[in-house]
Write a protein that holds these residues in place. Structure first.
Motif, PDB file in Angstrom:
ATOM      1  N   LYS A 148       0.840  -1.200   0.000  1.00 40.39           N
ATOM      2  CA  LYS A 148       0.000   0.000   0.000  1.00 40.39           C
ATOM      3  C   LYS A 148       0.874   1.249   0.000  1.00 40.39           C
ATOM      4  O   LYS A 148       1.974   1.228   0.554  1.00 40.39           O
ATOM      5  CB  LYS A 148      -0.849   0.039   1.276  1.00 40.39           C
ATOM      6  CG  LYS A 148      -1.957  -0.986   1.326  1.00 40.39           C
ATOM      7  CD  LYS A 148      -2.776  -0.763   2.575  1.00 40.39           C
ATOM      8  CE  LYS A 148      -3.964  -1.716   2.603  1.00 40.39           C
ATOM      9  NZ  LYS A 148      -4.894  -1.395   3.683  1.00 40.39           N
ATOM     10  N   ALA A 183      -1.988   5.761   2.618  1.00 45.18           N
ATOM     11  CA  ALA A 183      -3.166   4.901   2.789  1.00 45.18           C
ATOM     12  C   ALA A 183      -2.946   3.855   3.888  1.00 45.18           C
ATOM     13  O   ALA A 183      -3.902   3.401   4.510  1.00 45.18           O
ATOM     14  CB  ALA A 183      -3.501   4.216   1.467  1.00 45.18           C
ATOM     15  N   SER A 184      -1.681   3.511   4.114  1.00 47.20           N
ATOM     16  CA  SER A 184      -1.426   2.493   5.133  1.00 47.20           C
ATOM     17  C   SER A 184      -1.552   3.054   6.546  1.00 47.20           C
ATOM     18  O   SER A 184      -1.700   2.300   7.496  1.00 47.20           O
ATOM     19  CB  SER A 184      -0.047   1.860   4.928  1.00 47.20           C
ATOM     20  OG  SER A 184       0.953   2.820   5.160  1.00 47.20           O
ATOM     21  N   CYS A 237      -3.655   6.040   7.280  1.00 47.52           N
ATOM     22  CA  CYS A 237      -4.842   6.886   7.462  1.00 47.52           C
ATOM     23  C   CYS A 237      -5.844   6.189   8.394  1.00 47.52           C
ATOM     24  O   CYS A 237      -6.358   5.114   8.060  1.00 47.52           O
ATOM     25  CB  CYS A 237      -5.494   7.187   6.115  1.00 47.52           C
ATOM     26  SG  CYS A 237      -6.956   8.241   6.272  1.00 47.52           S
ATOM     27  N   GLY A 282      -9.698   6.229   6.901  1.00 46.26           N
ATOM     28  CA  GLY A 282     -10.003   5.694   5.573  1.00 46.26           C
ATOM     29  C   GLY A 282     -10.284   6.769   4.547  1.00 46.26           C
ATOM     30  O   GLY A 282     -10.848   6.484   3.495  1.00 46.26           O
ATOM     31  N   TRP A 306      -7.481   5.471   0.949  1.00 46.64           N
ATOM     32  CA  TRP A 306      -7.651   4.022   1.083  1.00 46.64           C
ATOM     33  C   TRP A 306      -7.161   3.328  -0.172  1.00 46.64           C
ATOM     34  O   TRP A 306      -7.364   3.797  -1.279  1.00 46.64           O
ATOM     35  CB  TRP A 306      -9.133   3.719   1.327  1.00 46.64           C
ATOM     36  CG  TRP A 306      -9.372   2.376   1.931  1.00 46.64           C
ATOM     37  CD1 TRP A 306      -9.371   2.052   3.250  1.00 46.64           C
ATOM     38  CD2 TRP A 306      -9.663   1.175   1.213  1.00 46.64           C
ATOM     39  NE1 TRP A 306      -9.620   0.718   3.417  1.00 46.64           N
ATOM     40  CE2 TRP A 306      -9.807   0.144   2.186  1.00 46.64           C
ATOM     41  CE3 TRP A 306      -9.810   0.857  -0.127  1.00 46.64           C
ATOM     42  CZ2 TRP A 306     -10.094  -1.168   1.843  1.00 46.64           C
ATOM     43  CZ3 TRP A 306     -10.089  -0.457  -0.484  1.00 46.64           C
ATOM     44  CH2 TRP A 306     -10.236  -1.444   0.507  1.00 46.64           C
ATOM     45  N   ILE A 308     -13.818  -2.273  -1.204  1.00 47.31           N
ATOM     46  CA  ILE A 308     -14.399  -0.954  -0.892  1.00 47.31           C
ATOM     47  C   ILE A 308     -15.925  -1.014  -0.976  1.00 47.31           C
ATOM     48  O   ILE A 308     -16.629  -0.381  -0.177  1.00 47.31           O
ATOM     49  CB  ILE A 308     -13.822   0.156  -1.811  1.00 47.31           C
ATOM     50  CG1 ILE A 308     -14.135   1.546  -1.258  1.00 47.31           C
ATOM     51  CG2 ILE A 308     -14.401   0.111  -3.215  1.00 47.31           C
ATOM     52  CD1 ILE A 308     -13.108   2.118  -0.401  1.00 47.31           C
TER      53      ILE A 308
END
Lengths: 378, 216
Positions: B128, B132-133, B135, B138, B141, B148
């Motif tokens: 990722k 995003a890894s 957050c 989300g 993401w 999703i």
């Protein structure tokens, strides 16, 4: 064949012809042209054709064409011409001779590039005049053991063949090879150990140039080693091997990474464009009202986008064109446009015209410098 | 090595809590170590907690690359618009000012434009992106379309944006309400849009009342 291609071929033929004529004139009707170097000469003529062709094609791209024209216009604009002339030597020294901008990108990157740059400049200044017959050394009548330097057929300085000066001059390609090999080693080490570089580099674009430069330099050094310490052992083979590497390098000049050598000076024009932009009318964001760049820049970008077929015009809105909106407001608009779609579930809002500001102004997190901050207004 | 096709990047500014985790994580990325390429802004800090984290949207037809006079910005076969090529970038600032999403940054001292490259060192090997890894909400993401859809049944992704007369399609998706009657996000329509989660006139009155009470 398109008009652009025809124009580019025309310029390329002109540049190649000019060089061919200069070779004939500079070597005094080929009297001082070394026939053994004819392979280098034809490779250089091909390289000049290819480089000029690609450069002419590049200059005809809409953004490049506009910058090229505007760059010269702002340089010679009456109000700024003295300012530009005074700044010019400083920019050449900072950007070209010292590579200060590469120092800011990384110390090792700078060391590698600076060594390779100066190695190549020294090698080029020696090799091309020798190959074209523009430069040769002659004996001096009545002074045994002395050499005279002849440039374009005109005699210049003389010096003793066993002097330190002669040693330094006659081994000029050795010193340049040392510089290039040192730079290649540093660059190669970085490319093999740096995870970020490894992720985006390619063999053709990033490794190949280093291999070619190394091959040219090491085979050149082997020639010197052969006649200095090995009584000419394998000299003919080494000479052919060296010629193959150099000719490959010359033929590849227009196509690969080396083409940046000819594109790079454009950054000097950009410097003048920006300096004049700072001194002239600012562009104000038509959403938040803050100045974020020069008016000239926005108008030029609108023209460039129009030529490229983009249509960022906003009908029915006072802003007129999206290019008049500053980058920070553009980011805010993205969130506001998304939020708008959610209003059904989260209710309407009251205060109009929100003003965005950086959420991360810390060192390394927000703008990267004064210019970057100005792009997004203070 | 290209970014694996199954994984997609989704942004949802409505979920952003402004924690700056993405900003810090971005600085760890190997391709631009020490500099964050995330643009995190407060929309209207005096009145609202709303923030917007923006990564490069990786347009199918990147305006930044098209307006570059040095031809320094390349889009790889997997649709990732790479940061400026270091040998070519002449720091003209065209890309910074032309990007419809306001993404690229100009490192003037280094004569170099820098932008998010979707952590190419990580995503190209199936990991990722840094932002995003980390957050927590989300808002940024990275995963598959099936994931999703399962995780956010009230939202659906779109990747077409409208800027005046110009339509731009991107590699990165933006989440919109599942029942929103649109197939694109009209960005310039929000030119005079207020913030969400704001302190409106009533809240201002309440706040002024609190100040008065404290003063008393």
């Amino acid at each position: 064949m398109s008009a652009e291609v025809r124009r580019a071929i025309g310029w390329a033929l002109l540049a190649t012809t000019v060089l061919a004529v200069l070779i004939v004139v500079g070597s005094r009707s080929l009297d001082h042209f070394d026939a053994a170097l004819v392979g280098y000469t034809f490779a250089t003529l091909f390289a000049v054709f290819g480089i000029t062709y690609r450069y002419a094609m590049w200059l005809q791209r809409p953004p490049t064409a506009l910058y090229w024209r505007r760059g010269w216009q702002v340089f010679f604009r009456r109000a700024f011409v003295w300012h530009n002339l005074l700044r010019w030597p400083r920019h050449v020294i900072d950007d070209i001779a010292l590579n200060r901008f590469i120092w800011a990108r990384g110390r090792l990157r700078w060391l590698a590039h600076w060594l390779i740059l100066w190695g190549c400049i020294v090698a080029g200044l020696i090799t091309f005049p020798l190959v074209f017959g523009w430069l040769y050394f002659d004996t001096v009548a009545g002074r045994p053991g002395w050499y005279r330097t002849v440039v374009f057929g005109f005699p210049t300085i003389s010096f003793p063949a066993d002097s330190l000066f002669a040693f330094l001059v006659f081994h000029g390609l050795v010193w340049s090879a040392f510089l290039v090999i040192g730079g290649v080693m540093v660059a190669m080490r970085r490319r093999m150990r740096d995870g970020g570089a490894a992720a985006v580099q390619s063999f053709a674009q990033d490794m190949m140039p280093l291999i070619v430069l190394f091959a040219i330099s090491i085979t050149g050094l082997l020639l010197t080693a052969s006649y200095t310490w090995m009584e000419g052992y394998a000299y003919q083979f080494l000479a052919i091997l060296h010629a193959v590497t150099v000719i490959f390098g010359l033929l590849w000049l227009p196509f690969g990474k080396f083409f940046h050598i000819f594109q790079r000076p454009a950054q000097l024009g950009v410097r003048f464009y920006k300096e004049v932009g700072v001194l002239s009318d600012p562009a104000r964001c038509r959403r938040c009202g803050h100045a974020f760049t020069s008016r000239m820049k926005v108008e030029d970008l609108i023209e460039t986008e129009r030529r490229l077929g983009y249509a960022y015009e906003i009908p029915g809105n006072a802003a007129g064109h999206y290019q008049w909106i500053c980058p920070r407001c553009r980011r805010a608009l993205l969130a506001l446009a998304q939020g708008r779609l959610w209003h059904g579930s989260r209710g309407a809002a009251a205060p109009p015209h929100p003003m965005p500001e950086f959420g991360n102004p810390g060192m390394g997190e927000g703008p990267l410098g004064a210019e970057d901050a100005a792009n997004f207004h203070p | 090595m290209p970014v694996p096709e199954r994984n997609e990047f989704f942004i949802d500014p409505n979920r952003c809590i402004g924690c700056n985790a993405c900003v810090s994580a971005c600085m760890e990325c190997d391709t631009h170590r020490g500099y964050s390429m995330i643009q995190l802004d407060f929309i209207d800090r005096a009145r609202s907690p709303q923030t917007v984290p923006v990564v490069c949207m990786h347009c199918d037809s990147p305006t930044c690359a098209e307006v570059c006079p040095a031809d320094a910005i390349k889009r790889t076969g997997d649709g990732v618009v790479q940061t400026a090529s270091k040998p070519r970038c002449i720091a003209c600032n065209n890309c910074v000012l032309a990007c419809p999403f306001g993404i690229p940054k100009m490192h003037s001292e280094a004569n170099l434009m820098m932008k998010c490259d979707m952590c190419y060192d990580r995503t190209s090997v199936g990991k990722k992106p840094m932002c995003a890894s980390v957050c927590p909400s989300g808002a940024l993401w990275f995963g598959t379309m099936e994931e999703i859809r399962r995780l956010r049944p009230r939202s659906r992704p779109v990747r077409t944006f409208r800027f005046g007369n110009q339509t731009i399609t991107t590699k990165v998706w933006m989440m919109v309400p599942v029942d929103a009657p649109v197939d694109r996000v009209d960005v310039t329509d929000a030119m005079h849009e207020p913030t969400v989660g704001r302190s409106d006139a009533a809240a201002d009155a309440l706040l002024s009342g609190l100040w008065t009470a404290e003063g008393a």
